[in-house]
Motif scaffolding. Structure first.
Motif, mmCIF file in Angstrom:
data_model
loop_
_atom_site.group_PDB
_atom_site.id
_atom_site.type_symbol
_atom_site.label_atom_id
_atom_site.label_comp_id
_atom_site.label_asym_id
_atom_site.label_seq_id
_atom_site.Cartn_x
_atom_site.Cartn_y
_atom_site.Cartn_z
ATOM 1 N N GLN A 22 105.715 35.907 -26.309
ATOM 2 C CA GLN A 22 106.944 36.580 -25.920
ATOM 3 C C GLN A 22 108.123 35.615 -25.972
ATOM 4 O O GLN A 22 107.945 34.396 -25.849
ATOM 5 N N PRO A 23 109.345 36.128 -26.160
ATOM 6 C CA PRO A 23 110.501 35.236 -26.271
ATOM 7 C C PRO A 23 110.842 34.476 -24.996
ATOM 8 O O PRO A 23 111.624 33.532 -25.029
ATOM 9 N N ALA A 24 110.244 34.862 -23.869
ATOM 10 C CA ALA A 24 110.414 34.142 -22.603
ATOM 11 C C ALA A 24 109.265 34.518 -21.689
ATOM 12 O O ALA A 24 108.627 35.556 -21.863
ATOM 13 N N ALA A 25 109.020 33.680 -20.689
ATOM 14 C CA ALA A 25 107.904 33.922 -19.771
ATOM 15 C C ALA A 25 108.160 35.089 -18.836
ATOM 16 O O ALA A 25 107.227 35.721 -18.369
ATOM 17 N N SER A 26 109.427 35.368 -18.558
ATOM 18 C CA SER A 26 109.786 36.391 -17.582
ATOM 19 C C SER A 26 110.299 37.649 -18.276
ATOM 20 O O SER A 26 111.114 37.561 -19.196
ATOM 21 N N PRO A 27 109.887 38.832 -17.814
ATOM 22 C CA PRO A 27 110.437 40.060 -18.394
ATOM 23 C C PRO A 27 111.933 40.199 -18.163
ATOM 24 O O PRO A 27 112.632 40.816 -18.966
ATOM 25 N N PHE A 28 112.442 39.594 -17.096
ATOM 26 C CA PHE A 28 113.880 39.658 -16.844
ATOM 27 C C PHE A 28 114.648 38.782 -17.830
ATOM 28 O O PHE A 28 115.770 39.112 -18.226
ATOM 29 N N CYS A 29 114.038 37.678 -18.240
ATOM 30 C CA CYS A 29 114.657 36.845 -19.273
ATOM 31 C C CYS A 29 114.630 37.559 -20.623
ATOM 32 O O CYS A 29 115.593 37.497 -21.392
ATOM 33 N N ALA B 14 110.395 45.469 -21.996
ATOM 34 C CA ALA B 14 110.149 44.065 -21.658
ATOM 35 C C ALA B 14 109.026 43.945 -20.633
ATOM 36 O O ALA B 14 108.183 43.039 -20.720
ATOM 37 N N MET B 15 108.996 44.862 -19.678
ATOM 38 C CA MET B 15 107.949 44.814 -18.659
ATOM 39 C C MET B 15 106.589 45.136 -19.275
ATOM 40 O O MET B 15 105.586 44.460 -19.007
ATOM 41 N N LEU B 16 106.544 46.166 -20.108
ATOM 42 C CA LEU B 16 105.291 46.523 -20.770
ATOM 43 C C LEU B 16 104.810 45.398 -21.682
ATOM 44 O O LEU B 16 103.605 45.121 -21.762
ATOM 45 N N ALA B 17 105.737 44.755 -22.370
ATOM 46 C CA ALA B 17 105.365 43.652 -23.264
ATOM 47 C C ALA B 17 104.741 42.509 -22.484
ATOM 48 O O ALA B 17 103.760 41.891 -22.925
ATOM 49 N N ASN B 18 105.291 42.225 -21.294
ATOM 50 C CA ASN B 18 104.709 41.172 -20.462
ATOM 51 C C ASN B 18 103.337 41.565 -19.954
ATOM 52 O O ASN B 18 102.437 40.733 -19.844
#
Length: 242
Positions: free
Chosen positions: A13-20, A194-198
């Motif tokens: 993923q492009p970042a560790a956090s879904p918020f990022c 983003a949440m689902l991807a995480n």
């Protein structure tokens, strides 16, 4: 120039956090020029969390504040949506960020098989001899918080049962088009996808991760959203969309 201060990419993923990830996607959709600055330590940020953006000498923390700033600069993430759709969008964003997110936390920090991978990825900068001691204290504090929040009291199966209604709500919306509100991504997609991807990217084979990974509708949605929002939109295109 806007600088996004974010956690580094992890688990594909492009970042560790879904918020990022949400912030990255909003920035790309805004059509504004930006760059990123990766860090593993958010303690110097105003809220001691990431993401944040730096604009000139100002630090703007929190993905929702970042959205507000981008909208103040002309971005319209919900262009074309009716008032009813905008209300529904707000509810989907809150569902993702105030409920689904804590399921991600429990899967990553609460699962004894997943935790060592998370620890060594998130805290790789801490020397290995100290990493276990420092991160175990962080984990214990976080898990006490999750117990107080409520999800920490449930078994993995009970958590999955609680999450199922959210996943069904998302699936129902997706019968209307490739994205939650039609043919192009909006603010709700930046949060929900983003949440689902995480969830899908979490290491191991937790019940939640496999529920997402084995759902063809949700996987196709995650991939469409990632393809659409991982690429910056030109300023001209953003103006046309708005």
């Amino acid at each position: 120039m806007i600088t996004l201060i974010t956690f580094a990419p992890s688990f594909g993923q492009p970042a560790a956090s879904p918020f990022c990830i949400k912030a990255i996607w909003l920035l790309n959709m805004s059509g504004l020029a930006w760059t990123r600055e990766d860090t593993a330590d958010p303690r110097s940020m105003p809220k001691q969390k990431l993401p944040a953006i730096r604009v000139n000498d100002q630090i703007i923390p929190d993905s929702e504040n970042i959205r507000s700033y981008l909208e103040s600069q002309g971005a319209d993430f919900d262009a074309g949506l009716s008032d009813m759709e905008k209300s529904t969008s707000r509810a989907f964003i809150r569902m993702a960020e105030e409920h689904m997110y804590f399921h991600v936390v429990m899967d990553r920090w609460g699962d004894d098989d997943v935790w060592p991978i998370i620890r060594d990825t998130y805290f790789a900068a801490i020397p290995k001899l100290l990493r276990g001691m420092i991160t175990n204290k962080l984990r214990q504090t976080l898990m006490r918080g999750m117990h107080a929040q409520g999800l920490g009291r449930f078994t993995p199966q009970e958590r999955l049962d609680r999450l199922e209604a959210d996943l069904q709500a998302i699936t129902t919306r997706l019968w209307h088009g490739p994205f939650l509100f039609g043919d192009r991504p909006t603010a709700a997609d930046a949060s929900v996808a983003a949440m689902l991807a995480n969830m899908r990217a979490t290491p191991g084979k937790t019940l939640m991760k496999m529920r997402i990974a084995e759902d063809e509708i949700l996987c196709r949605y995650i991939d469409r959203a990632s393809d659409a929002m991982n690429q910056p939109v030109s300023a001209a295109s953003a103006t046309l969309c708005a």
